[in-house]
Design a protein around this motif. Sequence first.
Motif, PDB file in Angstrom:
ATOM      1  N   VAL A 177      30.143  52.435  46.633  1.00  0.00           N
ATOM      2  CA  VAL A 177      30.406  51.240  45.821  1.00  0.00           C
ATOM      3  C   VAL A 177      31.858  51.256  45.368  1.00  0.00           C
ATOM      4  CG1 VAL A 177      29.826  49.945  43.731  1.00  0.00           C
ATOM      5  CG2 VAL A 177      28.018  51.109  45.021  1.00  0.00           C
ATOM      6  N   ILE A 178      32.576  50.184  45.688  1.00  0.00           N
ATOM      7  CA  ILE A 178      33.966  50.013  45.274  1.00  0.00           C
ATOM      8  C   ILE A 178      34.078  48.671  44.555  1.00  0.00           C
ATOM      9  CG2 ILE A 178      36.353  49.752  46.050  1.00  0.00           C
ATOM     10  CD1 ILE A 178      35.542  51.377  48.559  1.00  0.00           C
ATOM     11  N   ALA A 179      34.555  48.688  43.336  1.00  0.00           N
ATOM     12  CA  ALA A 179      34.737  47.450  42.577  1.00  0.00           C
ATOM     13  C   ALA A 179      36.147  46.915  42.827  1.00  0.00           C
ATOM     14  CB  ALA A 179      34.533  47.710  41.087  1.00  0.00           C
ATOM     15  N   ILE A 180      36.243  45.628  43.124  1.00  0.00           N
ATOM     16  CA  ILE A 180      37.518  44.985  43.442  1.00  0.00           C
ATOM     17  C   ILE A 180      37.958  44.130  42.257  1.00  0.00           C
ATOM     18  CG2 ILE A 180      38.800  43.657  45.143  1.00  0.00           C
ATOM     19  CD1 ILE A 180      37.412  46.004  46.417  1.00  0.00           C
ATOM     20  N   SER A 181      39.229  44.267  41.868  1.00  0.00           N
ATOM     21  CA  SER A 181      39.738  43.584  40.685  1.00  0.00           C
ATOM     22  C   SER A 181      40.878  42.632  41.032  1.00  0.00           C
ATOM     23  CB  SER A 181      40.202  44.616  39.650  1.00  0.00           C
ATOM     24  OG  SER A 181      40.615  43.987  38.450  1.00  0.00           O
ATOM     25  N   ASP A 182      41.439  42.065  40.008  1.00  0.00           N
ATOM     26  CA  ASP A 182      42.608  41.186  40.073  1.00  0.00           C
ATOM     27  C   ASP A 182      43.865  42.060  40.172  1.00  0.00           C
ATOM     28  OD1 ASP A 182      44.811  39.427  39.083  1.00  0.00           O
ATOM     29  OD2 ASP A 182      43.161  38.023  38.684  1.00  0.00           O
ATOM     30  N   GLY A 183      44.834  41.634  40.989  1.00  0.00           N
ATOM     31  CA  GLY A 183      46.036  42.441  41.192  1.00  0.00           C
ATOM     32  C   GLY A 183      47.101  42.279  40.131  1.00  0.00           C
ATOM     33  N   ARG A 184      46.953  41.351  39.218  1.00  0.00           N
ATOM     34  CA  ARG A 184      47.930  41.187  38.130  1.00  0.00           C
ATOM     35  C   ARG A 184      47.615  42.189  37.027  1.00  0.00           C
ATOM     36  NH1 ARG A 184      46.662  34.817  37.792  1.00  0.00           N
ATOM     37  NH2 ARG A 184      44.602  35.771  38.141  1.00  0.00           N
ATOM     38  N   ASP A 185      48.616  42.982  36.650  1.00  0.00           N
ATOM     39  CA  ASP A 185      48.364  44.070  35.703  1.00  0.00           C
ATOM     40  C   ASP A 185      47.713  43.596  34.418  1.00  0.00           C
ATOM     41  OD1 ASP A 185      49.353  45.924  37.446  1.00  0.00           O
ATOM     42  OD2 ASP A 185      51.334  46.065  36.518  1.00  0.00           O
ATOM     43  N   HIS A 186      48.258  42.525  33.837  1.00  0.00           N
ATOM     44  CA  HIS A 186      47.740  42.114  32.533  1.00  0.00           C
ATOM     45  C   HIS A 186      46.319  41.560  32.647  1.00  0.00           C
ATOM     46  CE1 HIS A 186      48.172  37.633  33.013  1.00  0.00           C
ATOM     47  NE2 HIS A 186      49.059  38.019  33.930  1.00  0.00           N
ATOM     48  N   VAL A 187      46.006  40.912  33.772  1.00  0.00           N
ATOM     49  CA  VAL A 187      44.644  40.414  33.971  1.00  0.00           C
ATOM     50  C   VAL A 187      43.686  41.582  34.244  1.00  0.00           C
ATOM     51  CG1 VAL A 187      43.171  38.916  35.371  1.00  0.00           C
ATOM     52  CG2 VAL A 187      45.514  38.223  34.848  1.00  0.00           C
ATOM     53  N   HIS A 188      44.142  42.512  35.045  1.00  0.00           N
ATOM     54  CA  HIS A 188      43.301  43.674  35.342  1.00  0.00           C
ATOM     55  C   HIS A 188      42.984  44.450  34.073  1.00  0.00           C
ATOM     56  CE1 HIS A 188      41.633  47.226  37.161  1.00  0.00           C
ATOM     57  NE2 HIS A 188      42.625  47.979  36.718  1.00  0.00           N
TER      58      HIS A 188
END
Length: 468
Positions: free
Chosen positions: A6-17
């Motif tokens: 299982v790998i969770a994928i996030s947003d690439g913008r630091d502040h959003v992540h």
Amino acid sequence: MTRIGVIAISDGRDHVHRRNTGFIRSKVDSFIAALTAAGHDVISGGLVATNTTATAAARSVAAASVDVTVFYYGVWSFPHFTMLAADATTTPLLLVASTDPAEPGLVGMLAAGGALDQIGRRHTRLWGAPDDPALADDVGAHARAAGAVASLRGSTFGRFGGRPMGMNTAVANTDQWMRQFGVDVEEIDQYELVLRAEKADAAEAARGREWLERLATVHYDGAKLTPELLERQIRAYLAVRELAAERHLDFSGIKSQPELTENFATMDVAEALLNDPYDWNGPKTVHVTATESDMDGALTMQLMHRITGTPVLFADVRHHHPDRDVWDLCNSGQHATWFAARSGDPAENLGRVHLYPSVFFFPAGGASVAHFAAPGRMTLARLTRLDGAYRLQLVMGEFECYDDATNTALAARSTPEWPHAFTRLDVEATVFLRGFGANHIHAVPGDRRRELRVAAELLGVRVEEWTR
């Protein structure tokens, strides 16, 4: 036990992540907990928010030899992270989205899935609340199917003897097997079984005979079935096990007819014991073995066994009783004795088994392994070929067992010395008879259609499924 990455994928913008990290972790932790509670071994690749972590996480999960890799989307996620992670793993892919409307997880999954579509990377999309048991069950079904398919690649089928009695459906193209399924075929002459059986441990064969005499009902007649003939059949079982260990065979098929059945003994006892999860020494690994060296039958059985972990029925489609709309699935001794009661206790199964002298087809003699299969819902399937292309023919059915008088009367209409699975199929008899591509069929308990559909897709096999 299946192993799921299982790998969770996030947003690439630091502040959003940074803002989303807690939300993502709460979702993926709940998802992993549900998978773990369902009995799966979960390998977490962590949370991906950069190009480099996408590749590293996927490589780390792949190194753990997972059956399937899940990319989890709790929020909007940069699709190129999915692309990089997908390129770093060769396992089947599941894209799973949280359906919590607070964050656009579905949007992230759809964007990633569309990107994978564009490069032709196959994947499956699932969605739901992370702790939904139905979602965990669906992921588990995909993992079991993927694990079963992966287990075929690099395996070896031991083919004892050639084509039986002109039966084309029992013979497959070895090149096609290697290309499509990754399975090699080791050709072994049946004479090797005779030689090994003659040299097998006599004391061990005697223990096996005494065990069968104690737990089953043995009908010696002094001619076609004697203690000596039963021990010969047990020595054949020991010979196959020895050869399977020596040549690293994963599953097998024995031609038997006519050479062994006319000059040595039937292979009924050996085949039943090989397919059983026990013998007189206690629990053992099932060694899937098809009678009449039926290659596609054995392959179907091995796939179903790898999905379920249970023995797999092998039977002829012998007769249809139109007054009951019930089929008699019956073949000489091939049913594992486990199907008599489907119990973990060999004594309970064998207590319903009779060993009868073999019938006129088999002049060399030996025991036929007879019983009535225990009732229950079953998945029946068979890999067949249409114009050279494989298809998985699939149908649900119900094993039925009646009172002693009815069972005996129905069995007497075919061959009472053989095992019988009285089966009500979820398909009209005319539809089935016009379309089924073999004389042999296979079954496992429960509804396993979902796993088999997934397995067929992974193998590049078309599914032909029947329902009423």
